[in-house]
Design an enzyme around this catalytic site. Structure first.
Site, PDB file in Angstrom:
ATOM      1  CG  ASP A  84      48.717  24.159  67.712  1.00 25.71           C
ATOM      2  OD1 ASP A  84      48.997  24.456  68.894  1.00 25.71           O
ATOM      3  OD2 ASP A  84      49.535  24.228  66.779  1.00 25.71           O
TER       4      ASP A  84
HETATM    5  P1  NAP Z   1      50.240  20.021  67.619  1.00 26.19           P
HETATM    6  O1  NAP Z   1      49.525  21.225  68.038  1.00 26.19           O
HETATM    7  O2  NAP Z   1      51.506  20.186  66.846  1.00 26.19           O
HETATM    8  O3  NAP Z   1      50.494  19.148  68.936  1.00 26.19           O
HETATM    9  C1  NAP Z   1      51.014  17.871  68.843  1.00 26.19           C
HETATM   10  C2  NAP Z   1      51.466  17.471  70.205  1.00 26.19           C
HETATM   11  O4  NAP Z   1      51.842  16.121  70.143  1.00 26.19           O
HETATM   12  C3  NAP Z   1      52.680  18.219  70.701  1.00 26.19           C
HETATM   13  O5  NAP Z   1      52.320  19.295  71.531  1.00 26.19           O
HETATM   14  C4  NAP Z   1      53.500  17.154  71.435  1.00 26.19           C
HETATM   15  O6  NAP Z   1      53.534  17.496  72.817  1.00 26.19           O
HETATM   16  C5  NAP Z   1      52.651  15.896  71.263  1.00 26.19           C
HETATM   17  N1  NAP Z   1      53.482  14.730  71.026  1.00 26.19           N
HETATM   18  C6  NAP Z   1      54.597  14.610  70.279  1.00 26.19           C
HETATM   19  N2  NAP Z   1      55.082  13.381  70.356  1.00 26.19           N
HETATM   20  C7  NAP Z   1      54.260  12.688  71.175  1.00 26.19           C
HETATM   21  C8  NAP Z   1      54.242  11.362  71.633  1.00 26.19           C
HETATM   22  N3  NAP Z   1      55.183  10.473  71.279  1.00 26.19           N
HETATM   23  N4  NAP Z   1      53.234  10.987  72.450  1.00 26.19           N
HETATM   24  C9  NAP Z   1      52.293  11.863  72.825  1.00 26.19           C
HETATM   25  N5  NAP Z   1      52.255  13.140  72.413  1.00 26.19           N
HETATM   26  C10 NAP Z   1      53.237  13.544  71.600  1.00 26.19           C
HETATM   27  O7  NAP Z   1      49.320  19.042  66.737  1.00 26.19           O
HETATM   28  P2  NAP Z   1      47.791  19.171  66.297  1.00 26.19           P
HETATM   29  O8  NAP Z   1      46.924  19.464  67.467  1.00 26.19           O
HETATM   30  O9  NAP Z   1      47.546  17.955  65.445  1.00 26.19           O
HETATM   31  O10 NAP Z   1      47.750  20.461  65.383  1.00 26.19           O
HETATM   32  C11 NAP Z   1      48.423  20.491  64.144  1.00 26.19           C
HETATM   33  C12 NAP Z   1      49.254  21.757  64.060  1.00 26.19           C
HETATM   34  O11 NAP Z   1      50.196  21.621  62.994  1.00 26.19           O
HETATM   35  C13 NAP Z   1      48.409  22.958  63.726  1.00 26.19           C
HETATM   36  O12 NAP Z   1      48.954  24.109  64.313  1.00 26.19           O
HETATM   37  C14 NAP Z   1      48.524  23.021  62.203  1.00 26.19           C
HETATM   38  O13 NAP Z   1      48.266  24.299  61.659  1.00 26.19           O
HETATM   39  C15 NAP Z   1      49.977  22.634  62.021  1.00 26.19           C
HETATM   40  N6  NAP Z   1      50.282  22.060  60.697  1.00 26.19           N
HETATM   41  C16 NAP Z   1      49.357  21.274  60.091  1.00 26.19           C
HETATM   42  C17 NAP Z   1      49.608  20.799  58.815  1.00 26.19           C
HETATM   43  C18 NAP Z   1      48.535  20.013  58.088  1.00 26.19           C
HETATM   44  O14 NAP Z   1      48.497  20.053  56.868  1.00 26.19           O
HETATM   45  N7  NAP Z   1      47.706  19.290  58.815  1.00 26.19           N
HETATM   46  C19 NAP Z   1      50.854  21.080  58.183  1.00 26.19           C
HETATM   47  C20 NAP Z   1      51.808  21.840  58.869  1.00 26.19           C
HETATM   48  C21 NAP Z   1      51.505  22.330  60.147  1.00 26.19           C
HETATM   49  P3  NAP Z   1      54.668  16.873  73.764  1.00 26.19           P
HETATM   50  O15 NAP Z   1      55.956  17.107  73.078  1.00 26.19           O
HETATM   51  O16 NAP Z   1      54.493  17.626  75.032  1.00 26.19           O
HETATM   52  O17 NAP Z   1      54.325  15.441  73.892  1.00 26.19           O
END
Ligand code: NAP
Length: 474
Positions: A392
């Site tokens: 994201d």
């Molecule tokens: P993300 O958009 O959730 O993407 C993380 C990616 O990691 C997933 O698409 C997954 O794809 C991949 N993944 C999972 N396990 C893996 C592994 N073992 N090896 C390689 N890849 C792996 O994460 P982000 O870009 O860090 O964005 C954070 C998101 O979480 C935002 O939408 C944010 O709003 C939300 N969020 C953040 C918080 C906060 O406080 N930071 C709290 C709650 C929610 P695959 O499964 O295809 O591998």
């Protein structure tokens, strides 16, 4: 000035000093320790001053709390920290709720007729119980036992507004012309406040979760502070206010990072219509990735020649615990003369500061970590943008496609890098559920697999090409 007041000020200053130290990775542990000792001192001080319980029961309570807390903290995995934080916020809310209810139902309270006492006690019950139920729902969503997506009930916004207005009217009217004692008045507020916490939190999901966590943190501080007024304890007012204020600042920072406002997050405005966004995102899939038959080999070549590399970690790095191997790769690149920096998006991972904590755990020096605004314009001068387990926070759909759950959220501009390498298991979307066209850019290589394994392959590839070079030199 009374000796107790001086001691209160010392404890409050120690808590503030602890929070201040948390902002420096070098002193964060000390800050945590200092704040914990200060809070322990506060408990002892208040218990001794008011002679509230016997020494043995205070010691027993402290021992039970400490053992329970330590057992939980030792067991919990790093990727489960967000739900632990949410639970701890809930514990703060529960403590405030119970203290306010206990004060309200004490024999002395039945004689209370002051409107201000009614209102402050009622407010402490509302905020404490809202924090408790809201935090439990947030923890459930983060732990995956509740639906992680926004759950929208019929007339959800109206339900929220009516419940809030009803509580506000009863709080004021019930305090100004009490028809019951303060105990009953508080008990009537309880179920509605618990319901409000659930109703407000269930409708939040996807990319907005970070704001909920920080907001509930602020609410737990506010609840504690209100309890300080209820129990006439200045120290609790001060410490609660500090927690509340830091939670408010963090919520503001998170909202700014996501181009959202608290009202739009809690009332669910905007970002609702995702109709048609799949087609629009699909239209951005103009090209396939350029990895060819040997994407790892090609990535190694690019990294070997790169002079400027920016690494973008995301939640997948935490799942895979890849931070150690990422740092090893960064060091290998630096040894070859490349400049390596880490770009940290404010909402990367699942809790504020998630990436910073993990990278610090692996030994990455803090000077190599750059916040989004400080590094975003440097992507266009970088040779390689290396995305590890992030989705994201690097998704160009946030800028290009309206109506998605992340539309309007500023992102890290990896798409500007000369070459893009994405390490992720699949091309499926991240937390928000929005497809990511970055994976299909014509200068992007997609390395499918667990992040740690991919880092290992890249490190091995670099070391082989290094030894080839050395052999060639001989
Ligand atoms: P993300 O958009 O959730 O993407 C993380 C990616 O990691 C997933 O698409 C997954 O794809 C991949 N993944 C999972 N396990 C893996 C592994 N073992 N090896 C390689 N890849 C792996 O994460 P982000 O870009 O860090 O964005 C954070 C998101 O979480 C935002 O939408 C944010 O709003 C939300 N969020 C953040 C918080 C906060 O406080 N930071 C709290 C709650 C929610 P695959 O499964 O295809 O591998």
């Amino acid at each position: 000035m009374q000796a107790t007041t001086v001691l209160y000020l010392v404890v409050a200053a120690a808590v503030l000093g602890g929070i201040r130290l948390l902002s420096s990775p070098h002193y964060a542990r000390w800050g945590n320790g200092l704040a914990a000792v200060a809070i322990l001192a506060a408990i002892v001080l208040v218990m001794a001053q008011h002679n509230l319980l016997t020494t043995s029961s205070v010691l027993t309570a402290i021992a039970v709390g400490s053992v329970g807390g330590a057992a939980l903290a030792i067991q919990v995995k790093m990727i489960q920290m967000p739900q632990l934080v949410a639970l701890l916020n809930g514990c703060g809310g529960a403590a405030s709720m119970f203290i306010a209810l206990a004060e309200a139902s004490s024999p002395l309270a039945s004689a209370v007729l002051w409107a201000a006492t009614f209102a402050v006690t009622g407010l402490a019950v509302i905020v404490g119980s809202f924090t408790l139920s809201g935090s439990l729902v947030a923890a459930g969503k983060l732990h995956g036992v509740l639906n992680e997506k926004a759950i929208i009930l019929p007339q959800h916004s109206w339900l929220t507004v009516v419940l809030m207005a009803g509580l506000a009217v009863y709080l004021v009217a019930g305090a100004l012309s009490p028809i019951t004692g303060i105990g009953t008045y508080s008990l009537i507020l309880l179920p509605f406040s618990l319901a409000l916490g659930v109703i407000v939190t269930v409708r939040i999901g996807g990319a907005d979760m970070p704001v909920v966590i920080t907001f509930l943190n602020a609410a737990s501080g506010l609840a504690a502070s209100l309890c300080g007024f209820v129990t006439e304890n200045a120290l609790l007012v001060a410490c609660g206010a500090m927690v509340g204020a830091s939670g408010v600042l963090l919520s503001h920072k998170m909202c700014r990072a996501m181009n959202r406002s608290l009202l739009t997050v809690f009332l669910g405005f905007e970002r609702q219509s995702s109709q048609g966004q799949e087609q629009e995102v699909a239209a951005l899939h103009s090209h396939g990735d350029v990895g060819g038959a040997d994407p790892v080999g090609l990535s190694v070549e690019l990294l070997r020649d790169a002079k400027d590399v920016i690494i973008v970690p995301g939640y997948g790095m935490a799942v895979s615990q890849a931070q150690f191997k990422i740092w090893e790769l960064a060091q290998a690149l630096e040894a070859r003369g490349a400049r390596v920096r880490f770009a940290i998006h404010p909402v990367a991972g699942r809790m504020p500061g998630h990436m910073n904590v993990l990278l610090a755990e692996a030994g990455v020096p803090y000077e190599k970590l750059f916040e989004m605004d400080a590094i975003n314009e440097d992507f266009k001068r970088s040779d390689v943008g290396l995305v590890v387990g992030a989705c994201d926070v690097v998704n160009p759909a946030a800028i290009n496609v309206p109506g998605t759950p992340i539309s309007g959220m500023p992102i890290l501009k990896v798409y500007d890098s000369k070459h893009i390498i994405v390490c992720k298991r699949t091309k499926s979307p991240g937390y928000s559920g929005v497809e990511n066209p970055l994976f299909y850019h014509d200068n992007a290589i997609f390395l499918a697999g667990d992040a740690t394994c991919t880092m290992l392959s890249l490190i091995d590839g670099l070391s082989i090409s290094k030894s080839d070079g050395e052999n060639g030199d001989e």
